[in-house]
Scaffold this motif. Structure first.
Motif, mmCIF file in Angstrom:
data_model
loop_
_atom_site.group_PDB
_atom_site.id
_atom_site.type_symbol
_atom_site.label_atom_id
_atom_site.label_comp_id
_atom_site.label_asym_id
_atom_site.label_seq_id
_atom_site.Cartn_x
_atom_site.Cartn_y
_atom_site.Cartn_z
ATOM 1 N N THR A 115 -54.999 72.192 30.815
ATOM 2 C CA THR A 115 -53.987 73.352 31.229
ATOM 3 C C THR A 115 -54.336 74.055 32.635
ATOM 4 O OG1 THR A 115 -53.501 73.589 28.846
ATOM 5 C CG2 THR A 115 -52.817 75.469 30.419
ATOM 6 N N ARG A 116 -55.572 74.408 32.673
ATOM 7 C CA ARG A 116 -56.116 75.085 33.922
ATOM 8 C C ARG A 116 -56.176 74.229 35.173
ATOM 9 N NH1 ARG A 116 -60.574 75.895 31.206
ATOM 10 N NH2 ARG A 116 -62.160 75.275 32.731
ATOM 11 N N ARG A 119 -52.141 73.788 35.939
ATOM 12 C CA ARG A 119 -51.688 74.909 36.746
ATOM 13 C C ARG A 119 -52.229 74.985 38.150
ATOM 14 N NH1 ARG A 119 -53.876 78.621 33.644
ATOM 15 N NH2 ARG A 119 -52.208 79.160 32.695
ATOM 16 N N GLU A 120 -53.439 74.641 38.479
ATOM 17 C CA GLU A 120 -53.936 74.411 39.835
ATOM 18 C C GLU A 120 -53.107 73.441 40.599
ATOM 19 O OE1 GLU A 120 -56.140 76.312 41.544
ATOM 20 O OE2 GLU A 120 -56.043 77.648 39.684
ATOM 21 N N ARG A 123 -49.688 74.546 41.313
ATOM 22 C CA ARG A 123 -49.577 75.650 42.533
ATOM 23 C C ARG A 123 -49.798 75.114 43.888
ATOM 24 N NH1 ARG A 123 -52.662 80.587 39.178
ATOM 25 N NH2 ARG A 123 -50.885 81.164 38.034
ATOM 26 N N ALA A 171 -46.042 71.457 33.537
ATOM 27 C CA ALA A 171 -46.854 72.634 33.972
ATOM 28 C C ALA A 171 -46.261 73.776 33.061
ATOM 29 C CB ALA A 171 -47.092 73.122 35.429
ATOM 30 N N TYR A 172 -45.063 74.057 33.199
ATOM 31 C CA TYR A 172 -44.461 74.977 32.365
ATOM 32 C C TYR A 172 -44.497 74.663 30.790
ATOM 33 C CZ TYR A 172 -41.046 78.240 30.010
ATOM 34 O OH TYR A 172 -40.719 79.314 29.584
ATOM 35 N N THR A 175 -47.971 75.734 30.439
ATOM 36 C CA THR A 175 -48.630 77.610 30.849
ATOM 37 C C THR A 175 -47.748 78.472 30.572
ATOM 38 O OG1 THR A 175 -47.902 77.213 33.104
ATOM 39 C CG2 THR A 175 -50.016 76.297 32.741
ATOM 40 N N ASP A 177 -45.727 79.393 32.851
ATOM 41 C CA ASP A 177 -45.454 79.913 34.183
ATOM 42 C C ASP A 177 -44.075 79.733 34.775
ATOM 43 O OD1 ASP A 177 -45.669 80.374 36.889
ATOM 44 O OD2 ASP A 177 -47.560 80.064 37.013
#
Length: 606
Positions: A115-116, A119-120, A123, A171-172, A175, A177
């Motif tokens: 997950t991390r 996210r990276e 981004r 990613a959503y 996360t 986000d």
């Protein structure tokens, strides 16, 4: 190692293996590689050691912990110098990477690693394409340099936009986000408005190869400009145009996207499908839409892995997960029945990938000839395992198992870890190893297929051999493909894990690379590892629109998984507990709403 393993000159190399013994007094460590070879290692006086780190994480030094780490059974990746010494060799390590912590737990199996990482990655691509301000896909460019700067190419390729959208929607999912979902939705709208051609006469949708946005104008490119497919409409470009919008549909339920998918499926059915012998042709002429046109040259009346099998991972499994529509299950079954019937060949451990219209093998096509793409073999094992969970068949299990058990010795790097690129399918006289074609580099997308194939096989069968292969693949990928300096992942590394930064392979965005494979890896590695392998919960996020899903049912299964192995445990809607859900079917009955809903679900092993 024997003299047939290392050449008789000093050179740097990588050894990935497991500690079998360590003598701190003599400074000697014995390792056993994945292919069961013994290596004796010493460490240089200034050896550096580190724990595996994720994107966005700081360097974690392990140099002072070597007595605790160099213990029997410990997995280590050691880069050093090989020196010939009188017919034998010494291996002196200069850098050690430990994929486990002091207690022996793999880093990628702890603390939301995938997950991390996703996210990276998301981004990085968000900043590279749009900066930190509002998202405008008119600014999108296919080519991104190593650090994320945009290249000079003004063509926006439809497939790479779609692949970026897939990554943002994925990613959503992991996360929640909303900025990343905004990118996915805007990208989906941009594709619909600029890259889609709706043929009202035939009730079909085609997707343009791309858009040339030079000098503030927009020119649509209908036929492909890529060398293998020049001036044709390849099936795989139409397939991957659906990848991002379909994943976004899973999250939002936008009915316009479902209409586009259905209309593109009618395109495949009418112009690409072989109604007599089954399967889909690889190319059609851009004027006549015939797969048999003389203008197609070497692509005339051909079928291949991409035109048959790529439907499944690119969009078909995902549209089935979102809709539950039996039509999609039937199309998947046709894909995989064709694969098990035509792709294996007696006498070769590798599948065949290119065919004439009558399914006879084409072993003289272009660069492929009689060669195997390692990642395609792994991809077939992975997706057959998924399909067997949907509609179990002995033929699916047998081919997935055969590929899974034979590939490590044939196409994996047993000394260093990771998966090679392209190999000859058959052995020439006197050969004992399948020849590597062109180079010994390792591509990011092929490592993804290795990780997902073996995690899926391990999660579905509980077989320790598959789990070990998954972990070794995860260790190599995470140790050497993550770009901790610039962000994102490298396209290719050399056999020893050194980044290969020449030509188009130094790019972070290209005709071949966007945010699809790296994001798919993060999403599904999290799903398989947490839910199937280690039996831990997983949370996912959805944001259905007021007009989402005609039956107002949100389907939240994270992938096609074995029946009864996973259940829906908890649901929140807009931050409040919600109880109108079916745990076994993993469905949520959505309330009527005049606004988008934020739905968070918690899945548990069954």
């Amino acid at each position: 190692m024997g003299a047939d393993r290392w050449p008789d000159f000093r050179h740097s190399d990588l050894v990935a293996g497991y500690v079998t013994a360590h003598d701190p007094v003599r400074g000697v460590t014995d390792l056993r590689t994945s292919d069961d070879r013994a290596v004796r290692m010493t460490c240089s006086p200034d050896v550096s050691a580190e724990f595996l780190r994720n994107l966005g994480d700081p360097y974690r030094d392990a140099s002072g912990r070597l007595p605790q780490l160099l213990v029997p059974g410990r997995h280590v990746l050691a880069r050093g110098v090989v020196t010939p010494t009188g017919g034998t060799y010494t291996f002196e390590a200069h850098r050690l990477v430990f994929p486990t912590d002091v207690e022996g737990r793999y880093a990628f199996e702890e603390g939301g690693w995938w997950t991390r990482q996703l996210r990276e990655l998301a981004r990085f691509y968000r900043r590279a394409q749009f900066g930190t301000g509002p998202v405008d896909f008119a600014d999108y460019r296919t080519v991104l340099r190593l650090g994320g700067d945009k290249g000079g190419n003004h063509v926006q390729e439809t497939d790479t936009i779609s692949r970026l959208v897939y990554g943002m929607a994925s990613a959503y999912l992991l996360t929640g986000d909303e900025d990343l979902l905004d990118v996915a939705e805007r990208g989906t709208d941009y594709l619909r408005e600029h890259a889609r051609f709706a043929d009202r006469d035939h009730d079909l949708v085609y997707w343009y190869h791309g858009l040339d946005v030079r000098d503030g104008s927009e020119s649509k490119l209908f036929a492909s400009e890529f060398g293998d497919d020049h001036l044709a409409i390849p099936a795989y470009e139409q397939i991957y145009a659906l990848t991002g919008p379909t994943q976004t549909y899973r999250v939002t339920g936008d009915p316009r996207v479902l209409d586009d998918v259905d209309a593109t499926l009618r395109l495949f059915s009418r112009f690409f499908h072989d109604d007599v012998r089954g399967g889909w042709y690889s190319h059609v002429d851009p004027v006549t839409l015939s797969p048999h046109a003389e203008s197609l040259g070497r692509n005339r009346s051909r079928k291949n892995w991409n035109s048959v099998g790529d439907h499944a991972p690119a969009y078909l499994f995902n549209i089935l997960l979102a809709t539950g529509d039996r039509r999609h299950a039937a199309m998947l079954e046709e894909c995989f029945d064709l694969i098990v019937r035509h792709f294996p060949e007696e006498g070769s451990p590798f599948v065949q990938e290119r065919f004439f219209g009558d399914w006879s093998p084409d072993r003289a096509w272009g660069w492929q000839q009689d060669r195997a793409v390692v990642g395609h073999n792994l991809k077939i094992a992975w997706n057959l395992t998924r399909m067997n969970a949907l509609r179990p068949k002995a033929s699916y299990r047998a081919l997935a198992d055969r590929i899974g058990r034979t590939m490590p010795a044939l196409a994996g790097d047993g000394q260093r870890g990771g998966w090679f690129d392209v190999v000859d399918r058959t052995l020439a006289e006197g050969e004992t190893h399948h020849r590597l074609v062109w180079h010994d580099r390792k591509a990011w997308w092929q490592q993804e297929q290795g990780v997902l194939a073996y995690l899926a096989l391990a999660g579905n069968t509980g077989d320790e051999f598959f789990l070990r292969q998954a972990r070794e693949s995860e260790a190599f990928y995470n140790a050497f493909f993550l770009d901790h300096d610039e962000g994102g992942v490298y396209f290719n590394v050399l056999a020893d894990g050194t980044p290969y930064l020449l030509g188009t392979e130094r790019l972070k965005g290209s005709h071949s690379m966007s945010l699809y494979h790296a994001a798919e890896l993060c999403l599904l590695a999290a799903v398989y590892d947490r839910l199937l392998v280690r039996g831990e919960p997983l949370e996912l996020w959805f944001r259905p629109r007021p007009d989402a899903f005609a039956d107002r049912v949100l389907r939240v299964a994270p992938d096609v998984l074995p029946p009864g192995r996973v259940r829906l445990d908890q649901v929140e809607v807009d931050g409040s507990p919600y109880r109108a859900f079916d745990p076994g079917a993993m469905t949520v009955a959505l309330p009527d709403s005049e606004k988008d809903l934020t739905v968070r679900v918690r899945l548990l092993p069954g």
